[in-house]
Design a protein around this motif. Structure first.
Motif, PDB file in Angstrom:
ATOM      1  N   PRO A  72      21.690   8.700 -78.954  1.00  0.00           N
ATOM      2  CA  PRO A  72      20.923   8.818 -77.701  1.00  0.00           C
ATOM      3  C   PRO A  72      20.141   7.540 -77.373  1.00  0.00           C
ATOM      4  N   PHE A  73      19.620   6.883 -78.401  1.00  0.00           N
ATOM      5  CA  PHE A  73      18.896   5.630 -78.169  1.00  0.00           C
ATOM      6  C   PHE A  73      19.819   4.601 -77.515  1.00  0.00           C
ATOM      7  N   GLY A  74      21.007   4.401 -78.092  1.00  0.00           N
ATOM      8  CA  GLY A  74      21.943   3.427 -77.531  1.00  0.00           C
ATOM      9  C   GLY A  74      22.359   3.788 -76.115  1.00  0.00           C
ATOM     10  N   PHE A  75      22.592   5.072 -75.870  1.00  0.00           N
ATOM     11  CA  PHE A  75      23.025   5.528 -74.554  1.00  0.00           C
ATOM     12  C   PHE A  75      21.933   5.285 -73.509  1.00  0.00           C
ATOM     13  N   LEU A  76      20.711   5.733 -73.797  1.00  0.00           N
ATOM     14  CA  LEU A  76      19.628   5.678 -72.800  1.00  0.00           C
ATOM     15  C   LEU A  76      19.145   4.249 -72.563  1.00  0.00           C
ATOM     16  N   VAL A  77      19.020   3.471 -73.616  1.00  0.00           N
ATOM     17  CA  VAL A  77      18.546   2.096 -73.448  1.00  0.00           C
ATOM     18  C   VAL A  77      19.586   1.263 -72.716  1.00  0.00           C
ATOM     19  N   CYS A  78      20.853   1.458 -73.049  1.00  0.00           N
ATOM     20  CA  CYS A  78      21.910   0.725 -72.343  1.00  0.00           C
ATOM     21  C   CYS A  78      21.936   1.126 -70.870  1.00  0.00           C
ATOM     22  N   ALA A  79      21.737   2.410 -70.583  1.00  0.00           N
ATOM     23  CA  ALA A  79      21.697   2.870 -69.193  1.00  0.00           C
ATOM     24  C   ALA A  79      20.532   2.233 -68.452  1.00  0.00           C
ATOM     25  N   TYR A  80      19.377   2.162 -69.097  1.00  0.00           N
ATOM     26  CA  TYR A  80      18.212   1.557 -68.455  1.00  0.00           C
ATOM     27  C   TYR A  80      18.447   0.077 -68.174  1.00  0.00           C
ATOM     28  N   PHE A  81      18.920  -0.654 -69.192  1.00  0.00           N
ATOM     29  CA  PHE A  81      19.171  -2.083 -69.004  1.00  0.00           C
ATOM     30  C   PHE A  81      20.213  -2.329 -67.919  1.00  0.00           C
ATOM     31  N   SER A  82      21.226  -1.470 -67.866  1.00  0.00           N
ATOM     32  CA  SER A  82      22.302  -1.653 -66.883  1.00  0.00           C
ATOM     33  C   SER A  82      21.803  -1.375 -65.474  1.00  0.00           C
ATOM     34  N   LEU A  83      21.072  -0.278 -65.285  1.00  0.00           N
ATOM     35  CA  LEU A  83      20.606   0.098 -63.957  1.00  0.00           C
ATOM     36  C   LEU A  83      19.481  -0.809 -63.460  1.00  0.00           C
ATOM     37  N   ALA A  84      18.673  -1.333 -64.399  1.00  0.00           N
ATOM     38  CA  ALA A  84      17.596  -2.231 -64.001  1.00  0.00           C
ATOM     39  C   ALA A  84      18.139  -3.553 -63.493  1.00  0.00           C
ATOM     40  N   GLY A  85      19.289  -3.970 -64.045  1.00  0.00           N
ATOM     41  CA  GLY A  85      19.954  -5.180 -63.571  1.00  0.00           C
ATOM     42  C   GLY A  85      19.255  -6.474 -63.918  1.00  0.00           C
ATOM     43  N   ARG A  86      18.383  -6.460 -64.917  1.00  0.00           N
ATOM     44  CA  ARG A  86      17.646  -7.668 -65.270  1.00  0.00           C
ATOM     45  C   ARG A  86      18.233  -8.382 -66.481  1.00  0.00           C
ATOM     46  N   GLY A 128      26.406   4.877 -78.979  1.00  0.00           N
ATOM     47  CA  GLY A 128      25.693   5.247 -77.767  1.00  0.00           C
ATOM     48  C   GLY A 128      26.022   4.331 -76.606  1.00  0.00           C
ATOM     49  N   VAL A 129      26.111   3.020 -76.891  1.00  0.00           N
ATOM     50  CA  VAL A 129      26.503   2.058 -75.858  1.00  0.00           C
ATOM     51  C   VAL A 129      27.919   2.343 -75.370  1.00  0.00           C
ATOM     52  N   GLY A 130      28.825   2.614 -76.324  1.00  0.00           N
ATOM     53  CA  GLY A 130      30.202   2.928 -75.941  1.00  0.00           C
ATOM     54  C   GLY A 130      30.292   4.194 -75.122  1.00  0.00           C
ATOM     55  N   LEU A 131      29.455   5.171 -75.460  1.00  0.00           N
ATOM     56  CA  LEU A 131      29.448   6.424 -74.701  1.00  0.00           C
ATOM     57  C   LEU A 131      28.983   6.185 -73.271  1.00  0.00           C
ATOM     58  N   TYR A 132      27.960   5.346 -73.101  1.00  0.00           N
ATOM     59  CA  TYR A 132      27.484   5.063 -71.752  1.00  0.00           C
ATOM     60  C   TYR A 132      28.541   4.324 -70.931  1.00  0.00           C
ATOM     61  N   ARG A 133      29.292   3.469 -71.596  1.00  0.00           N
ATOM     62  CA  ARG A 133      30.281   2.656 -70.880  1.00  0.00           C
ATOM     63  C   ARG A 133      31.499   3.453 -70.433  1.00  0.00           C
ATOM     64  N   MET A 134      31.601   4.687 -70.863  1.00  0.00           N
ATOM     65  CA  MET A 134      32.674   5.537 -70.343  1.00  0.00           C
ATOM     66  C   MET A 134      32.440   5.749 -68.849  1.00  0.00           C
ATOM     67  N   GLN A 135      33.453   5.622 -68.055  1.00  0.00           N
ATOM     68  CA  GLN A 135      33.328   5.586 -66.597  1.00  0.00           C
ATOM     69  C   GLN A 135      32.646   6.824 -66.043  1.00  0.00           C
ATOM     70  N   ILE A 136      32.884   7.981 -66.640  1.00  0.00           N
ATOM     71  CA  ILE A 136      32.328   9.216 -66.109  1.00  0.00           C
ATOM     72  C   ILE A 136      30.800   9.195 -66.135  1.00  0.00           C
ATOM     73  N   TRP A 137      30.226   8.650 -67.230  1.00  0.00           N
ATOM     74  CA  TRP A 137      28.780   8.587 -67.335  1.00  0.00           C
ATOM     75  C   TRP A 137      28.191   7.564 -66.375  1.00  0.00           C
TER      76      TRP A 137
END
Length: 298
Positions: free
Chosen positions: A210-224, A270-279
């Protein structure tokens, strides 16, 4: 069905470390030999099915230097077996009820402990068992032969006195203390072929997904951040490394590289899970809806 060290003779840097341990219901006389850079060679003599809930046992380990025998309640339980023991194995600090390098506490009760400087005959072992059973201590003639004798009968204070020989007094520390706690133990030394070890590995991996998924999602959506996946993995590694470093100073915790590896692996998953297109599509849609609501409110 527990475990833990009854006692150890420990000296930092010595290649051989002697201990007497509980392993499940078995008794283990063990020598850890540091003859390899990553994982020590362990030799042991075992007495199966010794420990029973609520039952006291009188154990005698005796050796002629080349062979060792183990008696239980005055009877031979482990015939003479090739197992060299020397006076050097009994040098260093005597540590009761725990391991000198990590938490391996024994939950039983030690009612008496004696050390001698000679091999004991079967007749002497049986005599010792009879006198300890009836009197709670060896008879005076046996006490005179002992190098050290601890009866644990002080009932107060923090000092356990030797009642015979030149044995040193034992000190009960004011707080739990690991004498030489391991810092970031190597995976080869930490590995154990047990279900508990496997469960710990799976928990460490699953806890950081969950840490990898949520942090990667935050970094990706923040775009910084240009490479949010790599940044998340580095952050997961850094947090795990910091946790294990801190745990090396806490006597109730272990510190090993295995946890750093498994936590980092969980972050990667977690990072790999976030990178799945559906998520990514789902989170992008949720983010767009949230932005529209904010704009509409204004």
């Amino acid at each position: 069905d527990g475990g833990g060290a009854l006692f150890n003779f420990y000296s930092r840097g010595r290649s051989r470390q002697l201990s007497l341990r509980q392993s499940g219901r078995d008794l283990a006389l063990r020598i850890d030999i540091e003859n390899r850079p990553f994982r020590p060679r362990i030799t042991g003599l075992y007495v199966p099915d010794l420990f029973r809930q609520g039952k006291s046992q009188f154990v005698t380990v005796t050796s002629n230097g080349e062979q060792a025998s183990i008696y239980v309640n005055g009877a031979l339980a482990r015939p003479p077996s090739p197992y060299p023991l020397s006076a050097q194995d009994f040098e260093g600090q005597l540590i009761l009820g725990d391991s000198p390098v990590d938490i391996n506490s024994w939950s039983g009760i030690i009612r008496g402990l004696a050390f001698f400087d000679q091999e004991l005959s079967p007749e002497q072992v049986l005599h010792d068992y009879s006198t300890w059973k009836t009197r709670g201590r060896p008879d005076p003639s046996e006490s005179e032969r002992a190098l050290a004798l601890y009866l644990f009968d002080e009932k107060t204070g923090t000092v356990i006195h030797s009642r015979a020989g030149q044995g040193p007094d034992l000190i009960i520390p004011s707080r739990l203390l690991v004498v030489d706690q391991v810092y970031l133990q190597s995976p080869l030394k930490a590995f154990q072929p047990t279900r508990g070890y496997l469960n710990d590995v799976l928990i460490n991996i699953g806890g950081f997904i969950p840490f990898g998924f949520l942090v990667c999602a935050y970094f990706s959506l923040a775009g910084r951040i240009k490479r949010p996946g790599l940044a998340t993995i580095v952050l997961g590694f850094a947090i795990s490394f910091a946790i294990e470093s801190i745990q090396s100073h806490l006597p109730t915790r272990d510190s090993d590289i295995t946890d750093v590896i498994t936590n980092t692996l969980g972050t990667i998953l977690g990072v790999g899970l976030y990178r799945m297109q559906i998520w990514r599509t789902l989170l992008a849609g949720i983010g767009a809806r949230y932005a529209d609501r904010i704009i509409g409110a204004h």
